[in-house]
Write a protein that holds these residues in place. Structure first.
Motif, PDB file in Angstrom:
ATOM      1  N   ARG A  55      27.491  36.391  65.489  1.00  0.00           N
ATOM      2  CA  ARG A  55      26.444  35.336  66.299  1.00  0.00           C
ATOM      3  C   ARG A  55      25.345  36.115  66.729  1.00  0.00           C
ATOM      4  O   ARG A  55      25.322  37.200  67.303  1.00  0.00           O
ATOM      5  CB  ARG A  55      27.511  34.759  67.182  1.00  0.00           C
ATOM      6  N   VAL A 115      24.762  21.148  67.952  1.00  0.00           N
ATOM      7  CA  VAL A 115      24.367  22.332  68.054  1.00  0.00           C
ATOM      8  C   VAL A 115      25.376  22.943  69.130  1.00  0.00           C
ATOM      9  O   VAL A 115      25.651  22.332  70.097  1.00  0.00           O
ATOM     10  CB  VAL A 115      22.920  22.919  68.140  1.00  0.00           C
ATOM     11  N   TYR A 146      22.837  28.166  61.168  1.00  0.00           N
ATOM     12  CA  TYR A 146      21.842  28.348  62.493  1.00  0.00           C
ATOM     13  C   TYR A 146      20.840  27.508  62.244  1.00  0.00           C
ATOM     14  O   TYR A 146      20.119  27.344  61.370  1.00  0.00           O
ATOM     15  CB  TYR A 146      21.549  29.705  62.856  1.00  0.00           C
ATOM     16  N   VAL A 192      17.084  26.869  64.163  1.00  0.00           N
ATOM     17  CA  VAL A 192      16.193  27.480  65.002  1.00  0.00           C
ATOM     18  C   VAL A 192      15.071  26.467  65.294  1.00  0.00           C
ATOM     19  O   VAL A 192      14.318  26.701  64.510  1.00  0.00           O
ATOM     20  CB  VAL A 192      15.763  28.808  64.497  1.00  0.00           C
ATOM     21  N   GLY A 222      30.377  29.325  67.423  1.00  0.00           N
ATOM     22  CA  GLY A 222      28.865  29.629  67.082  1.00  0.00           C
ATOM     23  C   GLY A 222      28.822  30.899  66.085  1.00  0.00           C
ATOM     24  O   GLY A 222      27.799  31.337  65.577  1.00  0.00           O
ATOM     25  N   CYS A 244      18.401  30.606  68.203  1.00  0.00           N
ATOM     26  CA  CYS A 244      19.285  30.506  67.246  1.00  0.00           C
ATOM     27  C   CYS A 244      20.645  29.528  67.794  1.00  0.00           C
ATOM     28  O   CYS A 244      21.097  30.247  68.456  1.00  0.00           O
ATOM     29  CB  CYS A 244      19.636  31.666  66.415  1.00  0.00           C
ATOM     30  N   MET A 245      20.874  28.592  67.149  1.00  0.00           N
ATOM     31  CA  MET A 245      21.988  27.845  67.547  1.00  0.00           C
ATOM     32  C   MET A 245      22.959  27.363  66.110  1.00  0.00           C
ATOM     33  O   MET A 245      22.371  26.803  65.358  1.00  0.00           O
ATOM     34  CB  MET A 245      21.597  26.617  68.445  1.00  0.00           C
ATOM     35  N   SER A 246      24.106  27.672  66.334  1.00  0.00           N
ATOM     36  CA  SER A 246      25.033  27.214  65.293  1.00  0.00           C
ATOM     37  C   SER A 246      24.963  25.504  65.103  1.00  0.00           C
ATOM     38  O   SER A 246      24.845  24.938  66.173  1.00  0.00           O
ATOM     39  CB  SER A 246      26.374  27.730  65.571  1.00  0.00           C
ATOM     40  N   ARG A 262      29.388  33.100  62.498  1.00  0.00           N
ATOM     41  CA  ARG A 262      29.306  32.922  61.097  1.00  0.00           C
ATOM     42  C   ARG A 262      29.907  34.102  60.320  1.00  0.00           C
ATOM     43  O   ARG A 262      30.035  35.194  61.048  1.00  0.00           O
ATOM     44  CB  ARG A 262      27.932  32.679  60.580  1.00  0.00           C
TER      45      ARG A 262
END
Length: 277
Positions: A60, A233, A214, A216, A50, A69-71, A52
């Protein structure tokens, strides 16, 4: 000959600041430096958890009372474009792709400034000068590419730059670090096109994923990512399919126990073998 053992990365947390995605919330980030001989392995390993990249930093979201917020990443082999996305591909058929080393140019910066002034005049990058822009593009300790998209100039010999994406090449995919485009092409959905073309690049290279940053739930500026089939995700330590975006409700993602304490988050991270020995 002298050899030194890799140093385990140190993790830090940013000070709280207003969330750029959800009004009335506060964000903070867990981050570590990306440097040394093991930079690529660290980037690959933490991207799968997750994180960046921003220049020489991996980060993260680690908000105290929110885990919205999720990758997000696309499974390349399972992706099939929707009818709308097929139309986007046709509308952008005039673009020619060219990949270069991560080197900033004045032409890129001019397009970047035009993009910000039109779409993100109040954003965090609004005051970036050409030197900061060059740092964003060029300061990378891993394998990165600048992918430019051009159209022929009907009045000259040089092609016209219409879109740019800074892209990292990971062990298991492509990571779209940052992209921008000519606002005059807004009606052609260039943001969607850039993702579609990266899926094609990854497919041709035999890479299984395209990392989008991400997603969201509840943030209008992030809605477009949920429209891509085969999206998944990173949540609660695993990657899971985003089959029903509506199931990721605000109530579930926003409560006092949404995030583990920082020490527990760091303890749960998997590090490259060269750093964990």
């Amino acid at each position: 000959m002298r050899h030194s053992l890799p140093i385990a990365p140190q993790f830090y947390v940013t000070a709280p600041q207003p969330c750029p995605y959800l009004d009335g919330r506060v964000e903070r980030k867990l981050f570590t430096a990306l440097q040394g001989e093991s930079a690529m392995q660290l980037n690959d390993t933490l991207s799968r958890q997750g994180f960046r990249r921003s220049q020489n930093v991996l980060y993260r979201p680690s908000c105290a009372e929110c885990s919205a917020c999720m990758s997000a990443r696309i499974r390349v082999d399972d992706f099939k474009p929707t009818r709308s996305q097929k139309r986007v591909m046709k509308r952008n058929a005039d673009l020619t792709r060219r990949a270069t080393a991560p080197w900033a140019t004045e032409e890129q910066f001019d397009l970047f400034r035009l993009y910000l002034e039109t779409r993100h005049a109040d954003g965090g990058m609004a005051d970036m000068d050409i030197f900061e822009f060059a740092a964003m593009i060029e300061e990378t300790p891993i394998r990165s590419r600048v992918i430019e998209y051009t159209t022929p100039d009907p009045e000259g010999t040089e092609d016209l730059l219409k879109a740019v994406c800074l892209t990292d090449v990971l062990e298991d995919g492509l990571s779209m670090v940052y992209s921008f485009f000519d606002p005059d092409r807004e009606k052609f959905s260039p943001g969607t096109w850039l993702i579609l073309d990266h899926i094609e690049i990854a497919r041709n290279a035999g890479l299984p994923y395209v990392y989008l940053g991400y997603w969201v739930p509840g943030s209008p500026k992030m809605d477009y990512k949920a429209k891509f089939p085969a999206l998944e995700v990173y949540r609660n330590g695993t990657w899971e399919p985003l089959d029903d975006p509506a199931a990721f409700t605000e109530e579930f993602e926003h409560h006092p126990l949404a995030s583990d304490p920082i020490a527990e988050q760091v303890a749960k991270l998997t590090l490259p073998d060269v750093m964990s020995g």
